[in-house]
Design a protein around this motif. Structure first.
Motif: not given
Length: 125
Positions: A7-8, A17-19, A84-85, A120-121
Motif C-alpha cells: 500500500g505504500g 494512504l492506507r497500508l 494529512d500526510l 515505502q511511503v
C-alpha cells in the motif's frame, strides 16, 4: 507467521494512504499487531499497535489524530489509514506481530517477533 505489507507509494502532503498487512502461516490465530517506520540512519519508530480484540489502539505521538489502525481477522489483515500526510512521515513502514501468548501492545521493536518486508511511503511537499 509471515507478514506481507503493501500500500505504500508516493503522495503529496495532505494526502491520505492506507497500508495493508496480511498474515499467513498460522491462520485464524490472533496476535497483537504493530506498525513501525524507519528512515535511513534512525531507529525503527513505533507508529501504532492494536490488541488482539481490536480495542483501544495505541499510537505514536507524531501520528496521533492522523493515523488509524484497524484489523479484520476474517481476512487476517491489519490496516493503517494515514491522513494529512506530512513530508516527515516519509519512511519505510513495517508491520509486526507479537507472539500469540502475549496480549499487550508493545511500543518497542524488541517486543515483536514477526516482521513484514516493509513498504515505502514517500510524501512530497
Amino acid at each position: 507467521v509471515q507478514l506481507q505489507a503493501s500500500g505504500g507509494g508516493l503522495v503529496q502532503a495532505g494526502d491520505s494512504l492506507r497500508l495493508t498487512c496480511t498474515a499467513s502461516g498460522r491462520a485464524n490465530t490472533r496476535h497483537v499487531m504493530g506498525w513501525f517506520r524507519q528512515v535511513p540512519g534512525k531507529e525503527r519508530e513505533f507508529v501504532a499497535g492494536i490488541s488482539q480484540n481490536g480495542g483501544s489502539p495505541s499510537y505514536g505521538d507524531d501520528v496521533k489524530g492522523r493515523f488509524t489502525m484497524t484489523r479484520d481477522d476474517t481476512k487476517n489483515t491489519v490496516y493503517l489509514q494515514m491522513r494529512d500526510l506530512k513530508p516527515e512521515d516519509t519512511a519505510v513502514y513495517y508491520c509486526a506481530a507479537r507472539p500469540q501468548r502475549i496480549t499487550v501492545i508493545s511500543r518497542t521493536k524488541s517486543g515483536y517477533t514477526y516482521w513484514g518486508q516493509g513498504t515505502q511511503v514517500t510524501v512530497s511537499s
